[in-house]
Motif scaffolding. Structure first.
Motif, PDB file in Angstrom:
ATOM      1  N   HIS A   1      -0.963   7.449  -5.361  1.00 44.79           N
ATOM      2  CA  HIS A   1      -1.891   7.196  -6.565  1.00 44.79           C
ATOM      3  C   HIS A   1      -3.283   7.558  -5.749  1.00 44.79           C
ATOM      4  O   HIS A   1      -3.495   7.654  -4.516  1.00 44.79           O
ATOM      5  N   ASP A   2      -4.095   8.119  -6.551  1.00 46.33           N
ATOM      6  CA  ASP A   2      -5.570   8.344  -6.204  1.00 46.33           C
ATOM      7  C   ASP A   2      -6.192   7.216  -5.598  1.00 46.33           C
ATOM      8  O   ASP A   2      -6.423   6.245  -6.291  1.00 46.33           O
ATOM      9  N   SER A   3      -6.452   7.255  -4.279  1.00 43.01           N
ATOM     10  CA  SER A   3      -7.249   6.042  -3.791  1.00 43.01           C
ATOM     11  C   SER A   3      -8.378   5.881  -3.999  1.00 43.01           C
ATOM     12  O   SER A   3      -9.071   4.759  -3.678  1.00 43.01           O
ATOM     13  N   THR A   4      -9.085   6.666  -4.724  1.00 45.80           N
ATOM     14  CA  THR A   4     -10.552   6.603  -5.163  1.00 45.80           C
ATOM     15  C   THR A   4     -10.683   5.851  -6.297  1.00 45.80           C
ATOM     16  O   THR A   4     -11.716   5.733  -7.022  1.00 45.80           O
ATOM     17  N   VAL A   5      -9.554   5.681  -7.135  1.00 46.88           N
ATOM     18  CA  VAL A   5      -9.621   5.043  -8.391  1.00 46.88           C
ATOM     19  C   VAL A   5      -8.868   3.560  -8.143  1.00 46.88           C
ATOM     20  O   VAL A   5      -7.753   3.582  -7.861  1.00 46.88           O
ATOM     21  N   ALA A   6      -9.657   2.399  -8.636  1.00 47.93           N
ATOM     22  CA  ALA A   6      -9.207   1.310  -8.715  1.00 47.93           C
ATOM     23  C   ALA A   6      -8.320   1.020 -10.296  1.00 47.93           C
ATOM     24  O   ALA A   6      -8.982   0.932 -11.125  1.00 47.93           O
ATOM     25  N   ARG A   7      -6.893   0.969 -10.020  1.00 47.44           N
ATOM     26  CA  ARG A   7      -6.095   1.068 -11.222  1.00 47.44           C
ATOM     27  C   ARG A   7      -5.922  -0.534 -11.523  1.00 47.44           C
ATOM     28  O   ARG A   7      -4.958  -1.283 -10.933  1.00 47.44           O
TER      29      ARG A   7
ATOM     30  N   ARG B   1       0.857  -0.969  -0.049  1.00 53.36           N
ATOM     31  CA  ARG B   1      -0.160  -0.037   0.043  1.00 53.36           C
ATOM     32  C   ARG B   1       0.808   1.207   0.128  1.00 53.36           C
ATOM     33  O   ARG B   1       0.682   2.303  -0.782  1.00 53.36           O
TER      34      ARG B   1
ATOM     35  N   SER C   1       0.982   4.647  -2.397  1.00 50.31           N
ATOM     36  CA  SER C   1       0.328   5.712  -1.887  1.00 50.31           C
ATOM     37  C   SER C   1       0.103   7.076  -2.682  1.00 50.31           C
ATOM     38  O   SER C   1      -0.804   7.795  -2.155  1.00 50.31           O
TER      39      SER C   1
END
Length: 155
Positions: A31-37, A25, A29
């Motif tokens: 990366h935008d945590s609201t987007v599932a990449r 994680r 960290s």
């Protein structure tokens, strides 16, 4: 399959160990945590440790490219290949290649298949099968290499 990384310190490499969920994680960290990449290609999901390493090594390379390449980069790549060799149980380090991405890797494999047509391992008209959700650059490369060699592609 578990992810592994090697612990380096003062020139010593220790046994590879699994990456913990919290370490994983932390690596992403930024990366935008609201987007599932779920696409790890195209633009990538580069881990923080890789970004940091690039930032540390770029000025070293720019300061003296030849020295850096032959005395730092090349030996480090060989060390990485040896670690990968042991993780995948390859017989020889020459069986391990590190490339910059999936498009390059696909091109290397496709070159082998092209030569297989010319060496009669495959015959004109033989087919390569690809999935319809393959990465576009890889699809295009498969089409180009296989058709030029005399084969055809089934998607």
């Amino acid at each position: 399959m578990a992810s592994f990384h090697s612990i380096h310190g003062s020139g010593t490499t220790h046994q590879a160990r699994p990456i913990t969920p919290s370490e994983l994680r932390s690596e992403f960290s930024h990366h935008d945590s609201t987007v599932a990449r779920i696409n790890n290609g195209t633009f990538g999901c580069c881990p923080s440790s890789i970004i940091s390493a690039q930032q540390r090594h770029q000025p070293l390379f720019l300061r003296q490219p030849d020295y850096y390449y032959f005395n730092s980069l090349k030996p480090s790549i060989l060390q990485s290949r040896r670690i990968i060799q042991s993780l995948i149980n390859a017989d020889y380090v020459d069986e391990v290649s590190i490339v910059d991405g999936v498009t390059t890797a696909a091109a290397i494999v496709l070159q082998h298949y092209t030569w297989s047509f010319f060496s009669s391992a495959f015959k004109p008209g033989d087919a390569a099968i690809i999935l319809n959700h393959s990465y576009s650059a890889v699809k295009n490369a498969v089409q180009a290499y296989i058709s030029r060699a005399g084969g055809h592609v089934i998607e």
